[in-house]
Design an enzyme around this catalytic site. Structure first.
Site: not given
Ligand SMILES: [Fe+2]
Ligand SMILES: [Fe+2]
Length: 263
Positions: A8, A66, A174, A37
């Protein structure tokens, strides 16, 4: 084939870190997948930022919970084959959860964005939805890569065992914290519970200590601000056999950049 997967990317500093890393290193990879995201100020993705990240050399941007934070991405998701929503959101949500694209050597690579349900929104069952999709894709290609965006390591590990031998690679995203459990499962699927995050390592999973800590202390809502400084890329480098589609190597990459390198 050699694949790079980047965890991410958080905010502008995450994008700058990614840009610098890819500028120096992208030639050594056949295919590059990045989770986007959190790329727009920590929450979601805009069309402009998606295009910017693709221009650095990313082949596909996966996502997660997100992805819905910026409404301007919704139409873009419907029209893009390079930016994915998680596959198991209800069918009437915008976007696609799977794409098949060619790598540098013209191999067809399928990428699926998928999301867990443990401690997350109660969307469709990821196990059922992904199995149906894989049965479809395997008629086209044996190179299948899945970003499983989830909170619970148990759910991600379960998915790894469930899909072992059916796909080349399952990696988690995540949590924004890279796990040290990278391995090749017995039937040849590469696995890691979480790739980690790319951006400032000076805060609490990408956000400043000053803006997040009060939430834990008071339980009152807070406006989160991006953390700054101590920039870091979290990624994995994966080798996949061109003959069998099995993973032959999965290595963690965890590299920091000084502000000087970035300027
Ligand atoms: Fe994330
Ligand atoms: Fe996430």
């Amino acid at each position: 084939m050699k694949i790079l997967v980047v965890g991410d990317v958080v905010g502008r500093s995450g994008r700058e870190t990614l840009k610098l890393f890819l500028f120096k290193n992208k030639m050594q990879y056949d295919f590059i997948i990045v989770n986007g995201e959190n790329a727009a100020n920590g929450f979601g993705l805009t069309p402009e930022i998606a295009d910017e990240m693709l221009s650095y050399g990313c082949d596909v941007l996966t996502s997660g919970n997100h992805i819905w934070d910026k409404r301007e991405i919704y139409d873009y998701l419907d029209n893009s084959s390079r930016v994915l929503k998680p596959l198991n959101y209800p069918v009437n949500t915008p976007g696609k959860g799977c794409t098949i694209l060619e790598d540098k050597k013209k191999h067809k690579i399928a990428v699926i964005s998928l999301q867990g349900r443990v401690f997350m929104s109660p969307i469709d069952c990821p196990f059922t939805r992904v199995k149906e999709k894989i049965d479809e894709i395997r008629k086209i290609t044996k190179y299948i890569i899945i970003d499983f965006h989830g909170e619970a390591t148990s759910e991600k590990i379960a998915m790894g065992w469930y899909l072992d031998g059916y796909i080349s690679l399952l990696y988690g995203t995540h949590t924004h914290v890279q796990t040290a459990d990278n391995k090749i499962l017995p039937e040849g699927t590469g696995y890691i519970s979480d790739v980690g995050m790319t951006g400032s390592d000076n805060g609490i999973i990408g956000m400043s200590v000053e803006s997040v800590l009060p939430k834990f202390l008071s339980v009152l809502p807070q406006k989160f601000q991006l953390a700054e400084g101590n920039l870091r890329i979290n990624a994995i480098e994966v080798e996949i056999s061109e003959e069998t589609g099995e993973c032959t190597s999965i290595k963690r990459l965890n590299k920091s950049f000084t502000e000087v390198e970035l300027s």
